[in-house]
Design a protein around this motif. Sequence first.
Motif, mmCIF file in Angstrom:
data_model
loop_
_atom_site.group_PDB
_atom_site.id
_atom_site.type_symbol
_atom_site.label_atom_id
_atom_site.label_comp_id
_atom_site.label_asym_id
_atom_site.label_seq_id
_atom_site.Cartn_x
_atom_site.Cartn_y
_atom_site.Cartn_z
ATOM 1 N N SER A 168 0.844 -1.184 0.000
ATOM 2 C CA SER A 168 0.000 0.000 0.000
ATOM 3 C C SER A 168 0.880 1.234 0.000
ATOM 4 C CB SER A 168 -0.898 0.005 1.241
ATOM 5 O OG SER A 168 -0.122 0.223 2.393
ATOM 6 N N LEU A 169 0.276 2.373 -0.212
ATOM 7 C CA LEU A 169 1.017 3.630 -0.213
ATOM 8 C C LEU A 169 1.562 3.931 1.177
ATOM 9 C CD1 LEU A 169 1.856 6.085 -1.856
ATOM 10 C CD2 LEU A 169 -0.259 7.172 -1.169
ATOM 11 N N LEU A 170 0.866 3.480 2.223
ATOM 12 C CA LEU A 170 1.311 3.743 3.592
ATOM 13 C C LEU A 170 2.545 2.938 3.962
ATOM 14 C CD1 LEU A 170 -2.121 3.925 5.413
ATOM 15 C CD2 LEU A 170 -0.666 5.801 4.676
ATOM 16 N N ALA A 171 2.890 1.911 3.179
ATOM 17 C CA ALA A 171 4.087 1.120 3.451
ATOM 18 C C ALA A 171 5.331 1.770 2.869
ATOM 19 C CB ALA A 171 3.918 -0.280 2.875
ATOM 20 N N SER A 172 5.176 2.861 2.149
ATOM 21 C CA SER A 172 6.298 3.515 1.493
ATOM 22 C C SER A 172 7.193 4.209 2.511
ATOM 23 C CB SER A 172 5.772 4.543 0.500
ATOM 24 O OG SER A 172 6.785 5.410 0.097
ATOM 25 N N PRO A 173 8.502 3.905 2.517
ATOM 26 C CA PRO A 173 9.400 4.618 3.429
ATOM 27 C C PRO A 173 9.511 6.094 3.073
ATOM 28 C CG PRO A 173 10.630 3.108 2.028
ATOM 29 C CD PRO A 173 9.183 2.875 1.755
ATOM 30 N N PHE A 174 9.352 6.417 1.805
ATOM 31 C CA PHE A 174 9.388 7.818 1.388
ATOM 32 C C PHE A 174 8.252 8.592 2.040
ATOM 33 C CE2 PHE A 174 8.032 11.144 -1.586
ATOM 34 C CZ PHE A 174 9.190 11.900 -1.618
ATOM 35 N N LEU A 175 7.036 8.030 2.021
ATOM 36 C CA LEU A 175 5.877 8.699 2.612
ATOM 37 C C LEU A 175 6.022 8.795 4.131
ATOM 38 C CD1 LEU A 175 3.104 9.962 2.174
ATOM 39 C CD2 LEU A 175 2.127 7.698 2.509
ATOM 40 N N LYS A 176 6.515 7.733 4.749
ATOM 41 C CA LYS A 176 6.699 7.764 6.201
ATOM 42 C C LYS A 176 7.698 8.848 6.595
ATOM 43 C CE LYS A 176 5.658 2.929 7.035
ATOM 44 N NZ LYS A 176 6.221 1.630 7.414
ATOM 45 N N GLY A 177 8.788 8.961 5.861
ATOM 46 C CA GLY A 177 9.773 9.992 6.144
ATOM 47 C C GLY A 177 9.211 11.386 5.939
ATOM 48 N N PHE A 178 8.426 11.542 4.888
ATOM 49 C CA PHE A 178 7.815 12.843 4.625
ATOM 50 C C PHE A 178 6.858 13.218 5.746
ATOM 51 C CE2 PHE A 178 4.212 15.263 2.944
ATOM 52 C CZ PHE A 178 4.879 16.393 2.505
ATOM 53 N N LEU A 179 6.018 12.269 6.176
ATOM 54 C CA LEU A 179 5.057 12.551 7.243
ATOM 55 C C LEU A 179 5.758 12.858 8.569
ATOM 56 C CD1 LEU A 179 2.274 9.936 6.480
ATOM 57 C CD2 LEU A 179 2.218 12.400 6.080
ATOM 58 N N ALA A 180 6.838 12.123 8.864
ATOM 59 C CA ALA A 180 7.582 12.394 10.088
ATOM 60 C C ALA A 180 8.208 13.789 10.038
ATOM 61 C CB ALA A 180 8.665 11.336 10.298
ATOM 62 N N GLY A 181 8.767 14.149 8.912
ATOM 63 C CA GLY A 181 9.347 15.484 8.769
ATOM 64 C C GLY A 181 8.311 16.575 8.891
ATOM 65 N N TYR A 182 7.150 16.349 8.299
ATOM 66 C CA TYR A 182 6.063 17.330 8.377
ATOM 67 C C TYR A 182 5.602 17.497 9.820
ATOM 68 C CZ TYR A 182 1.618 19.618 7.466
ATOM 69 O OH TYR A 182 0.573 20.498 7.474
ATOM 70 N N LEU A 183 5.464 16.385 10.528
ATOM 71 C CA LEU A 183 5.012 16.428 11.921
ATOM 72 C C LEU A 183 6.012 17.169 12.797
ATOM 73 C CD1 LEU A 183 2.885 15.431 13.959
ATOM 74 C CD2 LEU A 183 4.328 13.445 14.312
ATOM 75 N N VAL A 184 7.297 16.898 12.618
ATOM 76 C CA VAL A 184 8.322 17.579 13.412
ATOM 77 C C VAL A 184 8.330 19.076 13.097
ATOM 78 C CG1 VAL A 184 10.819 17.811 13.728
ATOM 79 C CG2 VAL A 184 9.756 15.561 13.782
ATOM 80 N N ALA A 185 8.150 19.417 11.819
ATOM 81 C CA ALA A 185 8.140 20.829 11.447
ATOM 82 C C ALA A 185 6.941 21.541 12.066
ATOM 83 C CB ALA A 185 8.105 20.969 9.928
ATOM 84 N N LYS A 186 5.804 20.871 12.111
ATOM 85 C CA LYS A 186 4.607 21.489 12.684
ATOM 86 C C LYS A 186 4.702 21.608 14.196
ATOM 87 C CE LYS A 186 1.954 22.610 9.379
ATOM 88 N NZ LYS A 186 1.637 23.993 9.176
ATOM 89 N N LEU A 187 5.304 20.637 14.848
ATOM 90 C CA LEU A 187 5.371 20.648 16.310
ATOM 91 C C LEU A 187 6.557 21.446 16.844
ATOM 92 C CD1 LEU A 187 4.488 16.964 17.188
ATOM 93 C CD2 LEU A 187 3.024 18.961 17.353
ATOM 94 N N ARG A 188 7.375 21.945 15.974
ATOM 95 C CA ARG A 188 8.570 22.681 16.372
ATOM 96 C C ARG A 188 9.435 21.795 17.255
ATOM 97 N NH1 ARG A 188 8.671 27.637 13.641
ATOM 98 N NH2 ARG A 188 6.507 28.013 13.159
ATOM 99 N N PHE A 189 10.420 21.204 16.677
ATOM 100 C CA PHE A 189 11.237 20.194 17.336
ATOM 101 C C PHE A 189 11.782 20.668 18.674
ATOM 102 C CE2 PHE A 189 15.210 17.807 17.941
ATOM 103 C CZ PHE A 189 14.662 16.543 18.018
ATOM 104 N N SER A 190 12.130 21.941 18.793
ATOM 105 C CA SER A 190 12.688 22.416 20.053
ATOM 106 C C SER A 190 11.649 22.333 21.172
ATOM 107 C CB SER A 190 13.200 23.843 19.901
ATOM 108 O OG SER A 190 12.143 24.703 19.541
ATOM 109 N N ALA A 191 10.386 22.577 20.845
ATOM 110 C CA ALA A 191 9.341 22.475 21.857
ATOM 111 C C ALA A 191 9.164 21.025 22.292
ATOM 112 C CB ALA A 191 8.030 23.029 21.319
ATOM 113 N N VAL A 192 9.199 20.118 21.339
ATOM 114 C CA VAL A 192 9.068 18.694 21.664
ATOM 115 C C VAL A 192 10.258 18.243 22.502
ATOM 116 C CG1 VAL A 192 8.981 16.371 20.671
ATOM 117 C CG2 VAL A 192 7.694 18.221 19.613
ATOM 118 N N LEU A 193 11.452 18.643 22.088
ATOM 119 C CA LEU A 193 12.646 18.269 22.830
ATOM 120 C C LEU A 193 12.620 18.860 24.237
ATOM 121 C CD1 LEU A 193 15.327 16.776 22.636
ATOM 122 C CD2 LEU A 193 16.347 18.902 21.856
ATOM 123 N N GLY A 194 12.169 20.090 24.384
ATOM 124 C CA GLY A 194 12.055 20.712 25.694
ATOM 125 C C GLY A 194 11.050 20.001 26.586
ATOM 126 N N PHE A 195 9.936 19.589 26.007
ATOM 127 C CA PHE A 195 8.926 18.862 26.773
ATOM 128 C C PHE A 195 9.477 17.528 27.266
ATOM 129 C CE2 PHE A 195 5.510 15.684 26.818
ATOM 130 C CZ PHE A 195 4.695 16.233 27.790
#
Length: 103
Positions: free
Chosen positions: A41-68
């Motif tokens: 399936s499309l969800l098994a794609s490592p490219f898509l997983k990497g893109f979604l992880a990058g998008y999530l980190v960008a939205k959550l502001r990595f420094s805030a997550v790391l600080g938490f």
Amino acid sequence: MADGKEPPPKLKDLAFLKDQLESLQRRVEREVNVGVGQDGSLLASPFLKGFLAGYLVAKLRFSAVLGFVAGTCVGIYAAQNYDVPNVEKTVQDYVSALKKGRD
């Protein structure tokens, strides 16, 4: 070159960068093709997983997550190893003392 001269250094660098870019493009295309198979399936794609992880980190502001995460770990460590006062009880005692003082 035809006249026996070496190309200028900048042209060498540009040719080298062009070769690197083309090899990276081929590599990404290969990884995308391998990641999404005919039966997968499309969800098994490592490219898509990497893109979604990058998008999530960008939205959550990595420094805030790391600080938490760091704050949570330090808080757990302090609570387990030190006699940390109960902040809620301390504030309630302070407020009740203020109320008694006014009366």
